[in-house]
Structure formats: structure tokens, C-alpha cells
Motif scaffolding. Structure first.
Motif, PDB file in Angstrom:
ATOM      1  N   ARG A 101       0.843  -1.211   0.000  1.00 56.20           N
ATOM      2  CA  ARG A 101       0.000   0.000   0.000  1.00 56.20           C
ATOM      3  C   ARG A 101       0.875   1.257   0.000  1.00 56.20           C
ATOM      4  N   LEU A 102       1.992   1.196   0.718  1.00 57.94           N
ATOM      5  CA  LEU A 102       2.883   2.362   0.830  1.00 57.94           C
ATOM      6  C   LEU A 102       3.573   2.679  -0.498  1.00 57.94           C
ATOM      7  N   LEU A 103       4.018   1.612  -1.197  1.00 59.12           N
ATOM      8  CA  LEU A 103       4.937   1.846  -2.321  1.00 59.12           C
ATOM      9  C   LEU A 103       4.272   1.829  -3.697  1.00 59.12           C
ATOM     10  N   LEU A 104       3.153   1.089  -3.835  1.00 59.24           N
ATOM     11  CA  LEU A 104       2.673   0.794  -5.187  1.00 59.24           C
ATOM     12  C   LEU A 104       1.348   1.450  -5.509  1.00 59.24           C
ATOM     13  N   ASP A 105       1.276   2.016  -6.702  1.00 56.80           N
ATOM     14  CA  ASP A 105      -0.027   2.378  -7.257  1.00 56.80           C
ATOM     15  C   ASP A 105      -0.507   1.182  -8.061  1.00 56.80           C
ATOM     16  N   PRO A 106      -1.838   1.117  -8.330  1.00 58.32           N
ATOM     17  CA  PRO A 106      -2.320  -0.040  -9.092  1.00 58.32           C
ATOM     18  C   PRO A 106      -1.511  -0.193 -10.382  1.00 58.32           C
ATOM     19  N   GLY A 107      -1.065  -1.415 -10.646  1.00 59.21           N
ATOM     20  CA  GLY A 107      -0.303  -1.671 -11.876  1.00 59.21           C
ATOM     21  C   GLY A 107       1.199  -1.547 -11.697  1.00 59.21           C
ATOM     22  N   ASP A 108       1.654  -0.979 -10.577  1.00 58.01           N
ATOM     23  CA  ASP A 108       3.099  -0.934 -10.334  1.00 58.01           C
ATOM     24  C   ASP A 108       3.604  -2.342 -10.069  1.00 58.01           C
ATOM     25  N   LYS A 109       4.928  -2.477 -10.108  1.00 52.49           N
ATOM     26  CA  LYS A 109       5.488  -3.838 -10.150  1.00 52.49           C
ATOM     27  C   LYS A 109       6.540  -4.047  -9.061  1.00 52.49           C
ATOM     28  N   VAL A 110       6.560  -5.301  -8.594  1.00 49.90           N
ATOM     29  CA  VAL A 110       7.557  -5.724  -7.610  1.00 49.90           C
ATOM     30  C   VAL A 110       8.253  -6.956  -8.180  1.00 49.90           C
ATOM     31  N   LEU A 111       9.541  -7.088  -7.914  1.00 49.77           N
ATOM     32  CA  LEU A 111      10.245  -8.292  -8.359  1.00 49.77           C
ATOM     33  C   LEU A 111      10.380  -9.251  -7.185  1.00 49.77           C
ATOM     34  N   VAL A 112      10.032 -10.513  -7.425  1.00 50.59           N
ATOM     35  CA  VAL A 112      10.075 -11.513  -6.345  1.00 50.59           C
ATOM     36  C   VAL A 112      10.938 -12.698  -6.790  1.00 50.59           C
ATOM     37  N   PRO A 113      11.601 -13.360  -5.843  1.00 53.57           N
ATOM     38  CA  PRO A 113      12.493 -14.447  -6.235  1.00 53.57           C
ATOM     39  C   PRO A 113      11.731 -15.700  -6.675  1.00 53.57           C
ATOM     40  N   ARG A 114      12.403 -16.426  -7.583  1.00 55.58           N
ATOM     41  CA  ARG A 114      11.836 -17.685  -8.053  1.00 55.58           C
ATOM     42  C   ARG A 114      12.960 -18.698  -8.080  1.00 55.58           C
ATOM     43  N   PRO A 115      12.920 -19.856  -7.434  1.00 51.38           N
ATOM     44  CA  PRO A 115      11.785 -20.383  -6.701  1.00 51.38           C
ATOM     45  C   PRO A 115      11.493 -19.519  -5.482  1.00 51.38           C
ATOM     46  N   GLY A 116      10.230 -19.534  -5.087  1.00 48.64           N
ATOM     47  CA  GLY A 116       9.838 -18.701  -3.955  1.00 48.64           C
ATOM     48  C   GLY A 116       8.493 -19.124  -3.410  1.00 48.64           C
ATOM     49  N   TYR A 117       8.136 -18.348  -2.446  1.00 48.95           N
ATOM     50  CA  TYR A 117       7.023 -18.612  -1.563  1.00 48.95           C
ATOM     51  C   TYR A 117       5.693 -18.200  -2.239  1.00 48.95           C
ATOM     52  N   PRO A 118       4.701 -19.118  -2.365  1.00 49.23           N
ATOM     53  CA  PRO A 118       3.503 -18.824  -3.170  1.00 49.23           C
ATOM     54  C   PRO A 118       2.603 -17.719  -2.641  1.00 49.23           C
ATOM     55  N   LEU A 119       2.731 -17.323  -1.370  1.00 51.62           N
ATOM     56  CA  LEU A 119       1.825 -16.304  -0.839  1.00 51.62           C
ATOM     57  C   LEU A 119       1.939 -14.947  -1.552  1.00 51.62           C
ATOM     58  N   PHE A 120       3.143 -14.678  -2.128  1.00 51.85           N
ATOM     59  CA  PHE A 120       3.342 -13.375  -2.776  1.00 51.85           C
ATOM     60  C   PHE A 120       2.270 -13.080  -3.823  1.00 51.85           C
ATOM     61  N   GLN A 121       1.959 -14.105  -4.607  1.00 50.55           N
ATOM     62  CA  GLN A 121       1.001 -13.902  -5.683  1.00 50.55           C
ATOM     63  C   GLN A 121      -0.297 -13.314  -5.125  1.00 50.55           C
ATOM     64  N   PHE A 122      -0.801 -13.904  -4.031  1.00 49.04           N
ATOM     65  CA  PHE A 122      -2.066 -13.447  -3.471  1.00 49.04           C
ATOM     66  C   PHE A 122      -1.918 -12.055  -2.851  1.00 49.04           C
ATOM     67  N   LEU A 123      -0.827 -11.872  -2.092  1.00 48.60           N
ATOM     68  CA  LEU A 123      -0.636 -10.578  -1.439  1.00 48.60           C
ATOM     69  C   LEU A 123      -0.550  -9.449  -2.460  1.00 48.60           C
ATOM     70  N   LEU A 124       0.153  -9.731  -3.555  1.00 45.60           N
ATOM     71  CA  LEU A 124       0.331  -8.683  -4.557  1.00 45.60           C
ATOM     72  C   LEU A 124      -0.952  -8.446  -5.335  1.00 45.60           C
ATOM     73  N   GLU A 125      -1.617  -9.532  -5.713  1.00 45.93           N
ATOM     74  CA  GLU A 125      -2.854  -9.368  -6.475  1.00 45.93           C
ATOM     75  C   GLU A 125      -3.912  -8.636  -5.652  1.00 45.93           C
ATOM     76  N   LEU A 126      -3.978  -8.959  -4.354  1.00 44.83           N
ATOM     77  CA  LEU A 126      -4.960  -8.283  -3.493  1.00 44.83           C
ATOM     78  C   LEU A 126      -4.693  -6.782  -3.419  1.00 44.83           C
ATOM     79  N   ASN A 127      -3.441  -6.406  -3.667  1.00 41.69           N
ATOM     80  CA  ASN A 127      -3.096  -4.979  -3.634  1.00 41.69           C
ATOM     81  C   ASN A 127      -2.980  -4.384  -5.035  1.00 41.69           C
ATOM     82  N   ASP A 128      -3.581  -5.076  -6.013  1.00 35.04           N
ATOM     83  CA  ASP A 128      -3.609  -4.599  -7.402  1.00 35.04           C
ATOM     84  C   ASP A 128      -2.214  -4.354  -7.957  1.00 35.04           C
ATOM     85  N   ALA A 129      -1.241  -5.117  -7.466  1.00 34.78           N
ATOM     86  CA  ALA A 129       0.133  -4.919  -7.929  1.00 34.78           C
ATOM     87  C   ALA A 129       0.511  -6.021  -8.904  1.00 34.78           C
ATOM     88  N   HIS A 130       1.449  -5.705  -9.755  1.00 35.98           N
ATOM     89  CA  HIS A 130       1.993  -6.710 -10.659  1.00 35.98           C
ATOM     90  C   HIS A 130       3.295  -7.232 -10.059  1.00 35.98           C
TER      91      HIS A 130
END
Ligand SMILES: Cc1ncc(COP(=O)(O)O)c(C=O)c1O
Length: 376
Positions: A101-130
Motif C-alpha cells: 500500500r505504501l509503495l505501489l499504485d495499481p499496476g506498479d510492479k515488484v520483483l520476487v524471487p523464483r523459486p519462492g514462496y507462493p503467498l506473494f502472488q495473493f498478497l500482490l494481487e490483493l493490492n492490485d500490484a503486478h
């Protein structure tokens, strides 16, 4: 449509969930080697943890949006960090949500490691982030960040890079040289770093390991909490440390304070008890670390192909040319043992399985004969 598009998830149970449900209906006793809830893994919790709860102070409500000062001081002492730059949340997942909420406007993007933890997808999508995955590559027995590919993913909408230190499930820490490069990339593109250090204290060798707590070249957030530090996910208390150039830190804290004030989600009894609970952190960590080490040793000695792991609660096995889904379903159906396929964590290459190292050893060893080792 009444409901938001962001909650329009595909909720069909996957084949593994379906088989689990069938077996449970039949009354099968499942050996769950995906178990990452420490309260179900037979650890001896000090009874003192419950002693602070009946305190009359717990009937007073005097909220402080960043967390009460005594509780922030307790977290600060534990993390060796300035309590004035420490914010309490109800969990690490909530810390992530606040940061998005602090850093991203809808459609802004975050880079996440792969392999990685599946929760990110939900947390980011819930915050309208890519989000996009940057790869961790397994190279000569070590995981390393592929910086060439990471840099190619950065564009004008990228706001932050997440590192998980050590990563779930690869158990790899960020190396000093990697931090230097990461810092240079973030300075160049004006990005923040979010370092998830929930497993930082579960080190399985002598390192050296670097925490981003001291990192102040760019705006940096370090996340942790009771869930992993003490094996107490049910107490719902996490912390976020904010570091970086003073101007950015002060602005971030001021904005985070308002986000936190909107929810006031950290419960009073947990904050009142925090200092007393953290006095038992080492006892809990020692027990958990001992379990993790002995399960890992047993797996390694059995001849199973375990990828190198430096820290955390998980082991990654490379099981050769298997079809991960068929192998996992077959293991569950025939042996009543549940493990996770690598594709749940977005491994780039096939043939991986992920095991939790938390279960008691008598349960854990049951997988070894299935994986073709000599023991068990
Ligand atoms: C790497 C990592 N970060 C964060 C979390 C979530 O922690 P919390 O229970 O504090 O939300 C987990 C939970 O498994 C995790 O593995």
C-alpha cells in the motif's frame, strides 16, 4: 458482476487437495511433510509464555498505531535495531500488505524471487500490484541471484525488489557481494528493497550471512516476527524495520503510521507480553534448529539428492526425472505421505520436491525409503 475481479480466483481444488480429502474421509493417517506450523510439530513451549496473559493490563485499550513503545523497544532490542524505526504489525503477511500500500499504485510492479514462496502472488494481487519473478539459479552447489535477468525485468513501473533472506524454500541467504549489486541496481533505478528475514536466525552453517538491517544505501524494509522467531504464529505479532536515507525513512514511517492507524491490528495482550516472550526466543530457536538439523542430516546421509541449504525450515530434494505431480500423488496414495512438488514454488527446472524439516524425526524418516535412500 458484484464481486471484484481481483477476488475472482480459480477455487477448484487441485488434484493433491482432492486426494487428501478422499484419504481423510477414509480415515487414513497422513504423514504431512509439508507441515510448516510449528505448533503441530511437538515442540516443548515454555509454560511461562501463557503466564503474562491474565495480566489486568490486558483489559485496557490504549492503542499506538506503530505499536506500543515498550513492545517496539522489546522488538528493537531483539533485532538490535532502533525502536523508533520499528513498526509492529499482526504478521509478516500484514507487513507486506502495508508496504505494498505504501509503495505501489495499481499496476506498479515488484520483483520476487523464483523459486519462492507462493503467498506473494495473493498478497500482490490483493493490492492490485503486478509482479515478475527474478531467478535464483542453482550453480555448483549454491543458489545465486541471476542479476542479468533481474535487471532486464526492471521498467518504469518497478518500485521494489523483494529478497527472502534466507529464501523459502531454497534456504539460501543473500551474499555480501549480491547485496552490493542489489544496492547498486536499486540506487540506479530508485527502487526500495524488502528483505524478508523471518528465518534469518535459523542458520545451518557458519556463514557469513548478512542481514539487511544495517543496509541504508536505499530505502530498505526488514521483516520478521514471532511466527518464525519463536514458533508462535498464533500470537499474531510481526515487526518491520525501516532503514535507508533519513529523508526517505522519515517519510516512509510517517505514511506507514497512518496505514497502521487505519487498522490498529496488533492485539494488546501480545504487545504487553512481547518482552517476556522474547526472553524465551532462544529456547525455542534452539529446539527448532536442532530438529531441522537432525532431519536434514538424516536426509543427507540416506543418499537422497538434497540441494545445499544454508538456513530456514525446508529442504529441496532433486528426485531425478520424475513427473512431480504424479510422484507426489503416488506417494500420497500409496504411502500416505504428503510432500510438495517443486512447481508449487515455481522451480524453473523439473524434478524437485520440497520437504518441511519441522516434523518430529519418527515422522520425517518415513519419506526416505520412498525417495530411494537406504534408511527408513
Ligand atoms: C518467507 C516467509 N515470509 C513470511 C511468512 C509469513 O509469516 P507470518 O506468519 O508472520 O505472516 C512465511 C510463512 O511461512 C514465510 O515462509
Amino acid at each position: 458482476m458484484l464481486f471484484s475481479k481481483r477476488t475472482n480466483w480459480d477455487r477448484k481444488p487441485n488434484a493433491l487437495n482432492q486426494l487428501m480429502d478422499e484419504l481423510k474421509l477414509q480415515g487414513a493417517a497422513i504423514v504431512d511433510l509439508t507441515e510448516s506450523n510449528p505448533t503441530r510439530c511437538a515442540f516443548a513451549y515454555p509454560p511461562e509464555i501463557l503466564q503474562s496473559l491474565p495480566d489486568a493490563k490486558n483489559l485496557q485499550y490504549a492503542p499506538d498505531s506503530m505499536g506500543t513503545l515498550p513492545a517496539r523497544e522489546a522488538a528493537g532490542r531483539f533485532c538490535r535495531f532502533d525502536p523508533r524505526r520499528t513498526i509492529l504489525t499482526s504478521s509478516t503477511s500484514e507487513s507486506y500488505a502495508y508496504l505494498f500500500r505504501l509503495l505501489l499504485d495499481p499496476g506498479d510492479k515488484v520483483l520476487v524471487p523464483r523459486p519462492g514462496y507462493p503467498l506473494f502472488q495473493f498478497l500482490l494481487e490483493l493490492n492490485d500490484a503486478h509482479y515478475e519473478h527474478y531467478p535464483l539459479v542453482y550453480d555448483q552447489g549454491n543458489w545465486r541471484i541471476d542479476f542479468n535477468r533481474l535487471e532486464r525485468l526492471i521498467d518504469g513501473r518497478t518500485k521494489a525488489i523483494i529478497v527472502v533472506n534466507p529464501n523459502n524454500p531454497t534456504g539460501s541467504y543473500v551474499k555480501a557481494e549480491e547485496l552490493r549489486r542489489l544496492s547498486a541496481v536499486c540506487r540506479k533505478h530508485g527502487l526500495a528493497i524488502i528483505s524478508d528475514e523471518v528465518f534469518f536466525d535459523y542458520r545451518l552453517n557458519d556463514g557469513p550471512f548478512v542481514s539487511l538491517r544495517e543496509h541504508n544505501d536505499v530505502l530498505t524494509f526488514v521483516l520478521g516476527g514471532l511466527s518464525k522467531s519463536m514458533g508462535l504464529p498464533q500470537m499474531k505479532l510481526g515487526w518491520m524495520l525501516v532503514n535507508g536515507p533519513d529523508g526517505l525513512v522519515n517519510e516512509a514511517l510517517a505514511r506507514l503510521e497512518i496505514i497502521a492507524d487505519t487498522f490498529l491490528s496488533v492485539n494488546t495482550p501480545a504487545q504487553n507480553a512481547l518482552a517476556a516472550w522474547l526472553a524465551h526466543a532462544e529456547t525455542m530457536r534452539t529446539q527448532i534448529l536442532q530438529r531441522v538439523k537432525s532431519n536434514l542430516e538424516c536426509l543427507t546421509k540416506s543418499g537422497v539428492n538434497v540441494l545445499s541449504v544454508e538456513g530456514g525450515w525446508y529442504a529441496v530434494v532433486h528426485a531425478g526425472h520424475i513427473d512431480e505431480e504424479s510422484f507426489v500423488l503416488d506417494t500420497l496414495r500409496r504411502h500416505h505421505i504428503l510432500v510438495h512438488p517443486g512447481f508449487f514454488f515455481d522451480f524453473e527446472l523439473p524434478g524437485h520436491l520440497v520437504l518441511s524439516l519441522l516434523p518430529p524425526q519418527e515422522r520425517f524418516v518415513k519419506i526416505i525409503s520412498v525417495l530411494g535412500g537406504q534408511d527408513g
